[in-house]
Structures are given as structure tokens and as C-alpha cells.
Design an enzyme around this catalytic site. Structure first.
Site, short mmCIF file in Angstrom:
data_model
loop_
_atom_site.label_atom_id
_atom_site.label_comp_id
_atom_site.label_asym_id
_atom_site.label_seq_id
_atom_site.Cartn_x
_atom_site.Cartn_y
_atom_site.Cartn_z
CB CYS A 80 -0.79 0.03 1.19
SG CYS A 80 -2.07 -1.62 1.31
CB CYS A 202 -13.25 -2.71 6.03
SG CYS A 202 -13.68 -3.65 7.70
#
Length: 381
Positions: A80, A202
Site C-alpha cells: 500500500c 473497512c
């Protein structure tokens, strides 16, 4: 030290781009960023392409049709943190006077995966204990969330409040995937993913998007040119048996180095874009970045300081929870948002008077360390 400027930047809307291929998305962001920078494609001396799951030589495939003949293309994968790592490496090359103007872009097309959680390792290279055991990141953050509720004066409503705040911000951002506000009740009632994290706590896993910036040593002609004041990328340390899973050590270390490099401190930061892949992450990073003292993340959130209009707005873009998280593009999209904020161009979600912005992005879950990589950048106008 040589000043490094973000001459221009752009991003595509994050969301489902049905029928659009990854190269087309990336090219849209690239052309818009080059135009925003007021330069020509011929001025670009090197290209840095950040991507996680798109395969080999993706950068060359994308720039092939843009007429960038023979310029070096660097493909970067750091989970990421890939996009932020691309900016970090490009800055090094500029400081070394290897180039004068470069392009950094990130691209990801997660809808091509067909849904579900993103694997921590590719199936053919699973040599990590967590990956082979079937561990996924929602479970990792759920354990942190459970511990946080146990140790701190916090409730499930405090976790849910992060999602409410960021969805409210995202509703103001035309580039965000999720543009509807939500309530505490809706967040808590959404489907349980990994206790105590519900679906709306999330970040969406079905999202496509691209972002790009032009970095240069030449001062742009803009009224408020944005400088990269510091850039840090670190990897995780091997943990001991008694390490605190709420410590976010890798991010705290990266932040400390970034503040030192810029000659600034947390008190100087006006606006933050951080890696809120899960609601608990934002609370942990308040403390790791020095925005709150250890143990004071919940009081900071409850005070309203991190909302738009507060003392230090966090994730005015909506963050990963609302804007979305196309892995390779995320770190660069954070910088585009901060650039817009510092230049007064964040219509509808502007942080008034912002002069110093911070971006933070972590990447990769592997056994025995907090994260595989973490990056922190400080930008100033």
C-alpha cells in the site's frame, strides 16, 4: 538542500470503472497532472510507476502510447506504500541532480480481482507464516481494535465515529468512491467483518483509480508552489514477544524522522491524509504521528479537532474509508489532496489557511513486524 516542488497533480475519480483498462485510467491522471503542472510531456525526464497487482513492466505499457520515447521507467511495488515510495525515490533522484523534472503515478484496478479481501502475499510465493496460515488484514486490525477497546477508555461507538467523520468528508469530495454520509447506528449495524470491525469500518476492496504528480527542481509559476519538505520510507523491525500491538512503531519512527528532516513538529501540521484502511488504524495513527499523546486518541476524536473546521482536520478527502484504496494510487492521491488543500483548491472541503500538510501510508502485513513499510511526507506551501 535543493527544493523539490510538486509542480502539478491529478487523480481520477475512485470507484468502479467498468470497461476501462488500467492503462487508460493511468493515462488520464498523467495527462491531467502534466497539464496542471504547466509542462509538456517532452519535459519529463523519468517516470515512476507505482502498482501492486498489475503485473510486470506496467509503467512501460502505460507510457508507450504517450510518446515518452526512451525515458527511463521505474516500476515500484511496496504494497500500500507503493505510491509514496515512488515519490520518495523520485525525490532522491532529483536531489542527486540526476533529473530536473519527473512524473510519478500510481494505478490499481482492484475490480479485476473479483472481490474479497486482498491477499497478503501472492499464492505462488507464500513463504510468510501469516500468509500461509490464512491471515488477512481485517483480522490483524480487528485484533488491534479488540485490544484498544480493552485497554483504553473507548467504546465501539468511538471506532464507528471515525467512519462517520470520514464518510461526511467523502460526501464533499467528487473523487471519492463513497459519497453518502452515514450514522453511528448504520456503521454499527452493518455486517460484521472481523469483530469489532463492521463492514463500514473497512475500506472498500472493489475500487479502481489512478493518481499522478509532477516533481521538479524548478520553482513553478503558481502563486502557492508546494514543496516536499521531507520524505521518509522505513521498513518494520522484528518484534519481540512483549511488543504492544497498539504502538504503531513503524509509523511513529517514520514520523519522527520526517519531522526532524523538515525541522517541524506535529504542532505545525494543519491538515493530514493518513492510512485509515480500518477505523482503528486512524486512532492508532493519531498517536503515532504525534497528533495526540499516547492514550489520547479518543479524546482527540471526540473533541472534533480532526473534523473539517477542527484544529487539525484528518482525511478531508474522506480517506481510504470513503475515497477508496486502489493500492498503488493511494499514496500519490494523498499528496494530490494535500497539494489542493495547501493551494486553496479543495472546493467544498477546504481547510482554511493550511500551510503544512502530512501524508502517511503503511503497507504490507507480514509475520513478526508491525508493517512491512511505512512512509511519511511533509508538504508545505
Amino acid at each position: 538542500m535543493q527544493d523539490i516542488y510538486i509542480a502539478g497533480g491529478a487523480m481520477t475519480p475512485f470507484g468502479r470503472h467498468t470497461g476501462v483498462k488500467a492503462p487508460e485510467l493511468a493515462q488520464q491522471a498523467i495527462l491531467d497532472a502534466v497539464a496542471d503542472a504547466g509542462v509538456r510531456l517532452d519535459d519529463i525526464e523519468a517516470v515512476y510507476c507505482a502498482n501492486v497487482l498489475g503485473g510486470m513492466i506496467l509503467g512501460q505499457l502505460i507510457v508507450r502510447d504517450l510518446g515518452l520515447r526512451g525515458v527511463p521507467v521505474y516500476n515500484i511495488e511496496n504494497a500500500c506504500a507503493s505510491g509514496a515510495t515512488g515519490v520518495h525515490l523520485a525525490r532522491h533522484a532529483l536531489l542527486a541532480q540526476q533529473y530536473g523534472t519527473v512524473l510519478v503515478f500510481g494505478i490499481e484496478q482492484l475490480t479485476a480481482l473479483g472481490g474479497g479481501t486482498i491477499p497478503m502475499q501472492r499464492n505462488d510465493t507464500m513463504t510468510d507464516l501469516y500468509a500461509t496460515a490464512g491471515m488477512v488484514l481485517p483480522a490483524v486490525y480487528a485484533m488491534r481494535g479488540t485490544r484498544f477497546l480493552h485497554e483504553r477508555d473507548a467504546s465501539p461507538e468511538d471506532l464507528a465515529a471515525v467512519a462517520v467523520k470520514n464518510r461526511r468528508h467523502g460526501a464533499l469530495n467528487p473523487y471519492a468512491q463513497q459519497r453518502t454520509e452515514t450514522t453511528l447506528e448504520d456503521v454499527l449495524a452493518s455486517r460484521m467483518i472481523a469483530d469489532p470491525l463492521t463492514l463500514l469500518q473497512c475500506c472498500p476492496s472493489q475500487v479502481d483509480g489512478a493518481a499522478a504528480v509532477v516533481l521538479t527542481t524548478r520553482r513553478p509559476r503558481r502563486e502557492k508552489p508546494v514543496r516536499v519538505l521531507s520524505s521518509v520510507v522505513v521498513s518494520g523491525l522484528r518484534e519481540g514477544a512483549d511488543d504492544d500491538i497498539l504502538d504503531a512503531e513503524i509509523t511513529a519512527r517514520a514520523a519522527r524522522l520526517a519531522y526532524e528532516q523538515a525541522g517541524l513538529g506535529p504542532q505545525d501540521v494543519d491538515v493530514v491524509e493518513l492510512h485509515d484502511a480500518f477505523t482503528i488504524a486512524e486512532l492508532l495513527y493519531y498517536e503515532a504521528l504525534g497528533l495526540a499523546a499516547p492514550g489520547d486518541a479518543v479524546p482527540l476524536l471526540r473533541s472534533g479537532a480532526t473534523r473539517l473546521g477542527g484544529r487539525v482536520p484528518v482525511n478531508p478527502s474522506g480517506g481510504l474509508l470513503a475515497k477508496g484504496h486502489p493500492l498503488g494510487a493511494t499514496g500519490i492521491a494523498q499528496m494530490v489532496e494535500i497539494m489542493w488543500q495547501l493551494q486553496g483548491r479543495a472546493d467544498g472541503r477546504q481547510v482554511e489557511g493550511a500551510r503544512i500538510g502530512l501524508t502517511q501510508c503503511t503497507g504490507g502485513g507480514i509475520a513478526g513486524v508491525d508493517h512491512a513499510a511505512s512512509s511519511v511526507h511533509l508538504l508545505g506551501a
